[in-house]
Design an enzyme around this catalytic site. Structure first.
Site, PDB file in Angstrom:
ATOM      1  N   LYS A  41      56.248  24.562  26.440  1.00 34.73           N
ATOM      2  CA  LYS A  41      54.814  24.523  26.747  1.00 34.73           C
ATOM      3  C   LYS A  41      54.537  24.870  28.222  1.00 34.73           C
ATOM      4  O   LYS A  41      53.472  25.408  28.543  1.00 34.73           O
ATOM      5  CB  LYS A  41      54.226  23.156  26.384  1.00 34.73           C
ATOM      6  CG  LYS A  41      54.195  22.881  24.878  1.00 34.73           C
ATOM      7  CD  LYS A  41      53.499  23.982  24.106  1.00 34.73           C
ATOM      8  CE  LYS A  41      53.056  23.556  22.721  1.00 34.73           C
ATOM      9  NZ  LYS A  41      52.481  24.688  21.949  1.00 34.73           N
TER      10      LYS A  41
ATOM     11  N   TYR B  19      60.232  20.788  23.993  1.00 31.83           N
ATOM     12  CA  TYR B  19      58.798  21.096  23.829  1.00 31.83           C
ATOM     13  C   TYR B  19      58.118  21.258  25.192  1.00 31.83           C
ATOM     14  O   TYR B  19      57.327  22.179  25.401  1.00 31.83           O
ATOM     15  CB  TYR B  19      58.186  19.960  23.020  1.00 31.83           C
ATOM     16  CG  TYR B  19      56.743  20.109  22.603  1.00 31.83           C
ATOM     17  CD1 TYR B  19      56.377  20.884  21.504  1.00 31.83           C
ATOM     18  CD2 TYR B  19      55.729  19.411  23.272  1.00 31.83           C
ATOM     19  CE1 TYR B  19      55.056  20.976  21.100  1.00 31.83           C
ATOM     20  CE2 TYR B  19      54.408  19.499  22.880  1.00 31.83           C
ATOM     21  CZ  TYR B  19      54.074  20.281  21.783  1.00 31.83           C
ATOM     22  OH  TYR B  19      52.764  20.366  21.384  1.00 31.83           O
TER      23      TYR B  19
END
Ligand code: NAP
Length: 250
Positions: free
Chosen positions: A157, A153
Protein backbone atom coordinates in the site's frame (compact mmCIF):
# COMPACT_ATOMS: atom_id res chain seq x y z
CA UNK A 1 -19.24 15.47 -10.82
CA UNK A 2 -19.45 14.14 -14.37
CA UNK A 3 -18.67 10.57 -15.42
CA UNK A 4 -21.56 10.26 -17.87
CA UNK A 5 -20.83 7.85 -20.76
CA UNK A 6 -17.26 7.42 -19.51
CA UNK A 7 -16.06 3.81 -19.65
CA UNK A 8 -14.79 2.55 -16.30
CA UNK A 9 -12.97 -0.65 -15.34
CA UNK A 10 -13.21 -1.43 -11.62
CA UNK A 11 -10.99 -4.33 -10.54
CA UNK A 12 -12.12 -6.61 -7.74
CA UNK A 13 -15.66 -5.27 -8.08
CA UNK A 14 -17.41 -8.57 -7.40
CA UNK A 15 -18.02 -7.48 -3.82
CA UNK A 16 -17.13 -4.96 -1.12
CA UNK A 17 -15.85 -1.47 -1.92
CA UNK A 18 -15.27 -2.31 -5.59
CA UNK A 19 -18.87 -3.47 -6.10
CA UNK A 20 -20.21 -0.29 -4.48
CA UNK A 21 -17.86 1.83 -6.62
CA UNK A 22 -19.12 0.07 -9.78
CA UNK A 23 -22.74 0.70 -8.70
CA UNK A 24 -22.12 4.39 -7.95
CA UNK A 25 -20.26 4.97 -11.24
CA UNK A 26 -23.13 3.33 -13.15
CA UNK A 27 -25.71 5.42 -11.23
CA UNK A 28 -23.89 8.53 -12.44
CA UNK A 29 -24.10 7.30 -16.05
CA UNK A 30 -20.73 5.62 -16.56
CA UNK A 31 -20.48 2.39 -18.57
CA UNK A 32 -18.81 -0.09 -16.27
CA UNK A 33 -16.69 -3.22 -16.65
CA UNK A 34 -17.21 -5.20 -13.46
CA UNK A 35 -14.15 -7.39 -13.20
CA UNK A 36 -13.12 -9.85 -10.54
CA UNK A 37 -11.16 -13.05 -10.13
CA UNK A 38 -14.53 -14.68 -9.40
CA UNK A 39 -16.77 -14.91 -12.47
CA UNK A 40 -19.92 -15.55 -10.45
CA UNK A 41 -19.46 -12.44 -8.30
CA UNK A 42 -18.62 -10.17 -11.25
CA UNK A 43 -21.70 -11.45 -13.13
CA UNK A 44 -23.90 -10.85 -10.11
CA UNK A 45 -22.86 -7.20 -9.71
CA UNK A 46 -23.05 -6.46 -13.46
CA UNK A 47 -26.55 -7.97 -13.67
CA UNK A 48 -27.65 -5.95 -10.64
CA UNK A 49 -26.44 -2.73 -12.33
CA UNK A 50 -28.25 -3.59 -15.57
CA UNK A 51 -31.47 -4.43 -13.68
CA UNK A 52 -31.24 -0.99 -12.03
CA UNK A 53 -31.09 0.65 -15.50
CA UNK A 54 -27.31 1.08 -15.74
CA UNK A 55 -24.82 -0.16 -18.32
CA UNK A 56 -22.32 -2.86 -17.28
CA UNK A 57 -20.58 -5.99 -18.48
CA UNK A 58 -18.76 -8.62 -16.40
CA UNK A 59 -15.25 -9.87 -17.11
CA UNK A 60 -13.05 -12.31 -15.18
CA UNK A 61 -9.39 -11.42 -14.66
CA UNK A 62 -6.66 -12.02 -12.12
CA UNK A 63 -4.97 -8.60 -11.90
CA UNK A 64 -1.61 -10.18 -11.07
CA UNK A 65 -1.45 -11.99 -14.46
CA UNK A 66 -0.26 -9.93 -17.44
CA UNK A 67 -2.07 -12.00 -20.10
CA UNK A 68 -5.39 -11.78 -18.24
CA UNK A 69 -5.02 -8.03 -17.66
CA UNK A 70 -4.22 -7.37 -21.32
CA UNK A 71 -7.21 -9.49 -22.41
CA UNK A 72 -9.42 -7.55 -19.97
CA UNK A 73 -8.50 -4.20 -21.50
CA UNK A 74 -8.77 -5.51 -25.08
CA UNK A 75 -12.22 -6.88 -24.24
CA UNK A 76 -13.30 -3.57 -22.76
CA UNK A 77 -12.15 -1.57 -25.79
CA UNK A 78 -13.70 -4.10 -28.21
CA UNK A 79 -17.02 -3.75 -26.39
CA UNK A 80 -17.17 -0.06 -25.44
CA UNK A 81 -14.62 1.44 -27.87
CA UNK A 82 -12.44 3.05 -25.18
CA UNK A 83 -11.42 3.07 -21.51
CA UNK A 84 -11.60 6.33 -19.55
CA UNK A 85 -11.47 5.36 -15.88
CA UNK A 86 -9.47 2.64 -14.14
CA UNK A 87 -10.10 1.89 -10.48
CA UNK A 88 -7.36 -0.38 -9.09
CA UNK A 89 -9.37 -1.79 -6.19
CA UNK A 90 -8.68 -5.57 -6.21
CA UNK A 91 -7.03 -6.79 -3.05
CA UNK A 92 -6.31 -9.61 -0.63
CA UNK A 93 -4.86 -9.87 2.86
CA UNK A 94 -2.52 -12.53 4.23
CA UNK A 95 -1.82 -11.02 7.67
CA UNK A 96 0.77 -12.32 10.10
CA UNK A 97 3.44 -10.99 12.42
CA UNK A 98 6.77 -10.59 10.68
CA UNK A 99 8.41 -13.57 12.37
CA UNK A 100 5.61 -15.85 11.13
CA UNK A 101 5.06 -14.43 7.66
CA UNK A 102 5.86 -16.83 4.84
CA UNK A 103 7.34 -15.95 1.46
CA UNK A 104 4.05 -17.02 -0.12
CA UNK A 105 2.03 -14.63 2.06
CA UNK A 106 4.37 -11.75 1.27
CA UNK A 107 4.53 -12.48 -2.47
CA UNK A 108 0.77 -13.04 -2.88
CA UNK A 109 -0.14 -9.67 -1.35
CA UNK A 110 2.52 -7.78 -3.30
CA UNK A 111 1.45 -9.57 -6.53
CA UNK A 112 -2.23 -8.60 -6.28
CA UNK A 113 -1.91 -5.06 -4.90
CA UNK A 114 1.37 -3.72 -6.22
CA UNK A 115 1.97 -5.73 -9.41
CA UNK A 116 -1.76 -5.70 -10.17
CA UNK A 117 -1.87 -1.91 -9.94
CA UNK A 118 1.19 -1.68 -12.17
CA UNK A 119 -0.12 -4.14 -14.80
CA UNK A 120 -3.60 -2.59 -14.99
CA UNK A 121 -2.25 0.98 -15.11
CA UNK A 122 0.24 0.04 -17.82
CA UNK A 123 -2.51 -1.60 -19.89
CA UNK A 124 -4.82 1.39 -19.31
CA UNK A 125 -2.32 3.98 -20.46
CA UNK A 126 -1.91 2.13 -23.78
CA UNK A 127 -5.47 3.25 -24.59
CA UNK A 128 -5.64 6.46 -22.54
CA UNK A 129 -2.54 8.15 -24.03
CA UNK A 130 -3.78 8.15 -27.67
CA UNK A 131 -7.23 9.40 -26.59
CA UNK A 132 -5.54 12.05 -24.39
CA UNK A 133 -7.89 11.35 -21.48
CA UNK A 134 -7.80 9.14 -18.44
CA UNK A 135 -8.54 8.86 -14.75
CA UNK A 136 -6.64 6.26 -12.71
CA UNK A 137 -7.72 5.80 -9.09
CA UNK A 138 -5.54 3.54 -6.96
CA UNK A 139 -6.22 1.96 -3.59
CA UNK A 140 -3.73 2.58 -0.83
CA UNK A 141 -4.67 2.26 2.86
CA UNK A 142 -3.99 3.81 6.24
CA UNK A 143 -1.89 0.63 6.69
CA UNK A 144 0.68 2.25 4.36
CA UNK A 145 1.71 4.18 7.48
CA UNK A 146 2.39 0.90 9.29
CA UNK A 147 0.09 -1.69 10.84
CA UNK A 148 0.79 -4.63 13.14
CA UNK A 149 0.57 -7.97 11.29
CA UNK A 150 0.62 -6.40 7.84
CA UNK A 151 4.25 -6.04 6.76
CA UNK A 152 3.28 -7.36 3.29
CA UNK A 153 0.12 -5.25 2.92
CA UNK A 154 1.73 -2.10 4.35
CA UNK A 155 4.64 -2.43 1.91
CA UNK A 156 2.28 -2.88 -1.04
CA UNK A 157 0.00 0.00 0.00
CA UNK A 158 2.97 2.35 0.54
CA UNK A 159 4.33 1.26 -2.86
CA UNK A 160 1.00 2.14 -4.45
CA UNK A 161 1.43 5.72 -3.24
CA UNK A 162 4.78 5.75 -5.09
CA UNK A 163 3.16 4.36 -8.24
CA UNK A 164 0.42 6.99 -7.97
CA UNK A 165 2.79 9.94 -7.80
CA UNK A 166 5.02 8.56 -10.57
CA UNK A 167 2.10 7.94 -12.95
CA UNK A 168 0.82 11.45 -12.20
CA UNK A 169 4.18 12.88 -13.28
CA UNK A 170 4.56 10.65 -16.37
CA UNK A 171 0.99 10.76 -17.68
CA UNK A 172 -0.22 14.28 -16.80
CA UNK A 173 0.83 15.65 -20.19
CA UNK A 174 -1.61 13.24 -21.85
CA UNK A 175 -4.66 14.42 -19.92
CA UNK A 176 -4.43 11.48 -17.54
CA UNK A 177 -4.66 11.96 -13.78
CA UNK A 178 -3.65 9.39 -11.18
CA UNK A 179 -4.70 9.64 -7.54
CA UNK A 180 -5.04 7.28 -4.60
CA UNK A 181 -7.63 6.66 -1.91
CA UNK A 182 -6.31 5.48 1.46
CA UNK A 183 -9.26 4.11 3.42
CA UNK A 184 -9.30 3.48 7.14
CA UNK A 185 -11.57 0.82 8.67
CA UNK A 186 -14.33 0.05 6.16
CA UNK A 187 -16.98 -2.56 6.87
CA UNK A 188 -16.37 -5.37 4.33
CA UNK A 189 -15.41 -9.03 4.03
CA UNK A 190 -11.78 -7.90 4.32
CA UNK A 191 -12.26 -6.37 7.78
CA UNK A 192 -14.44 -9.36 8.76
CA UNK A 193 -11.45 -11.57 7.91
CA UNK A 194 -9.20 -9.34 10.03
CA UNK A 195 -11.55 -9.77 13.00
CA UNK A 196 -11.54 -13.54 12.49
CA UNK A 197 -7.72 -13.61 12.38
CA UNK A 198 -7.54 -11.59 15.60
CA UNK A 199 -10.09 -13.93 17.19
CA UNK A 200 -12.43 -11.05 18.06
CA UNK A 201 -16.10 -10.56 17.33
CA UNK A 202 -16.63 -8.31 14.27
CA UNK A 203 -19.18 -6.08 16.01
CA UNK A 204 -16.76 -5.57 18.93
CA UNK A 205 -13.92 -4.69 16.53
CA UNK A 206 -16.19 -2.16 14.79
CA UNK A 207 -17.14 -0.64 18.14
CA UNK A 208 -13.48 -0.37 19.16
CA UNK A 209 -12.48 1.17 15.80
CA UNK A 210 -15.39 3.63 15.92
CA UNK A 211 -14.23 4.90 19.33
CA UNK A 212 -10.75 5.52 17.87
CA UNK A 213 -12.21 7.49 14.94
CA UNK A 214 -12.96 11.24 14.99
CA UNK A 215 -16.45 10.83 13.52
CA UNK A 216 -17.13 7.95 15.96
CA UNK A 217 -18.15 5.36 13.38
CA UNK A 218 -16.43 2.97 10.98
CA UNK A 219 -16.65 3.51 7.22
CA UNK A 220 -18.96 1.79 4.74
CA UNK A 221 -18.15 1.06 1.07
CA UNK A 222 -20.25 4.04 -0.10
CA UNK A 223 -17.94 6.42 1.85
CA UNK A 224 -15.03 5.26 -0.31
CA UNK A 225 -17.00 5.03 -3.56
CA UNK A 226 -17.91 8.72 -3.31
CA UNK A 227 -14.23 9.63 -2.99
CA UNK A 228 -13.43 7.52 -6.06
CA UNK A 229 -16.14 9.34 -8.01
CA UNK A 230 -14.55 12.67 -7.09
CA UNK A 231 -11.18 11.66 -8.59
CA UNK A 232 -12.84 9.91 -11.57
CA UNK A 233 -14.88 12.92 -12.65
CA UNK A 234 -14.19 15.02 -15.76
CA UNK A 235 -13.97 18.11 -13.52
CA UNK A 236 -10.99 16.74 -11.50
CA UNK A 237 -8.46 17.35 -14.29
CA UNK A 238 -6.25 19.63 -12.12
CA UNK A 239 -5.97 17.14 -9.25
CA UNK A 240 -3.28 14.48 -9.63
CA UNK A 241 -0.69 12.60 -7.60
CA UNK A 242 -2.78 13.01 -4.44
CA UNK A 243 -3.47 10.52 -1.66
CA UNK A 244 -6.84 11.07 0.01
CA UNK A 245 -7.27 9.45 3.43
CA UNK A 246 -10.89 8.34 3.77
CA UNK A 247 -10.80 7.40 7.42
CA UNK A 248 -13.29 9.52 9.31
CA UNK A 249 -10.44 11.31 11.05
CA UNK A 250 -7.05 12.93 10.69
P1 NAP B 1 -12.90 -7.41 -0.28
O1 NAP B 1 -14.31 -7.31 0.21
O2 NAP B 1 -12.05 -8.53 0.19
O3 NAP B 1 -12.94 -7.39 -1.88
C1 NAP B 1 -11.78 -7.55 -2.64
C2 NAP B 1 -12.18 -7.99 -4.03
O4 NAP B 1 -10.97 -8.18 -4.81
C3 NAP B 1 -12.91 -9.34 -4.04
O5 NAP B 1 -14.03 -9.28 -4.89
C4 NAP B 1 -11.85 -10.30 -4.55
O6 NAP B 1 -12.34 -11.41 -5.26
C5 NAP B 1 -11.07 -9.41 -5.50
N1 NAP B 1 -9.76 -9.97 -5.81
C6 NAP B 1 -8.88 -10.57 -4.96
N2 NAP B 1 -7.79 -10.97 -5.62
C7 NAP B 1 -7.96 -10.60 -6.91
C8 NAP B 1 -7.17 -10.73 -8.08
N3 NAP B 1 -5.97 -11.32 -8.06
N4 NAP B 1 -7.66 -10.25 -9.25
C9 NAP B 1 -8.88 -9.67 -9.30
N5 NAP B 1 -9.68 -9.51 -8.23
C10 NAP B 1 -9.23 -9.98 -7.05
O7 NAP B 1 -12.08 -6.09 0.06
P2 NAP B 1 -12.54 -4.57 0.27
O8 NAP B 1 -12.61 -4.32 1.72
O9 NAP B 1 -13.72 -4.27 -0.58
O10 NAP B 1 -11.23 -3.84 -0.26
C11 NAP B 1 -11.15 -3.19 -1.53
C12 NAP B 1 -9.85 -2.42 -1.60
O11 NAP B 1 -9.81 -1.44 -0.54
C13 NAP B 1 -8.59 -3.28 -1.45
O12 NAP B 1 -7.57 -2.79 -2.28
C14 NAP B 1 -8.23 -3.06 0.01
O13 NAP B 1 -6.88 -3.31 0.25
C15 NAP B 1 -8.61 -1.60 0.18
N6 NAP B 1 -8.83 -1.22 1.57
C16 NAP B 1 -9.84 -1.76 2.30
C17 NAP B 1 -10.02 -1.36 3.62
C18 NAP B 1 -11.13 -1.91 4.48
O14 NAP B 1 -11.19 -1.55 5.67
N7 NAP B 1 -12.01 -2.76 3.99
C19 NAP B 1 -9.16 -0.41 4.19
C20 NAP B 1 -8.13 0.11 3.41
C21 NAP B 1 -7.98 -0.28 2.10
P3 NAP B 1 -12.84 -12.74 -4.46
O15 NAP B 1 -14.13 -12.35 -3.84
O16 NAP B 1 -13.01 -13.78 -5.51
O17 NAP B 1 -11.77 -13.05 -3.46
Amino acid sequence: MTVTKRVAIVTGSGRGIGAETARQLALQGARVVVTDISEEQADGVAQEIVRAGGEAIARTADVSKRDQVEALFEGCVNHFGRVDILVNNAGIIRDNLVHKMTDDDFDAVVAVHLKGTFLCSQAAQTYMVPQKYGRIVNFSSTSALGNRGQVNYAAAKAGIQGITKTLAIELGRYGITCNAIAPGFIESDMTRATAARMGVDFEQLKEYSAKETAVQRVGVPADVAHAVLFFAADESSFITGQVLYVRGGV
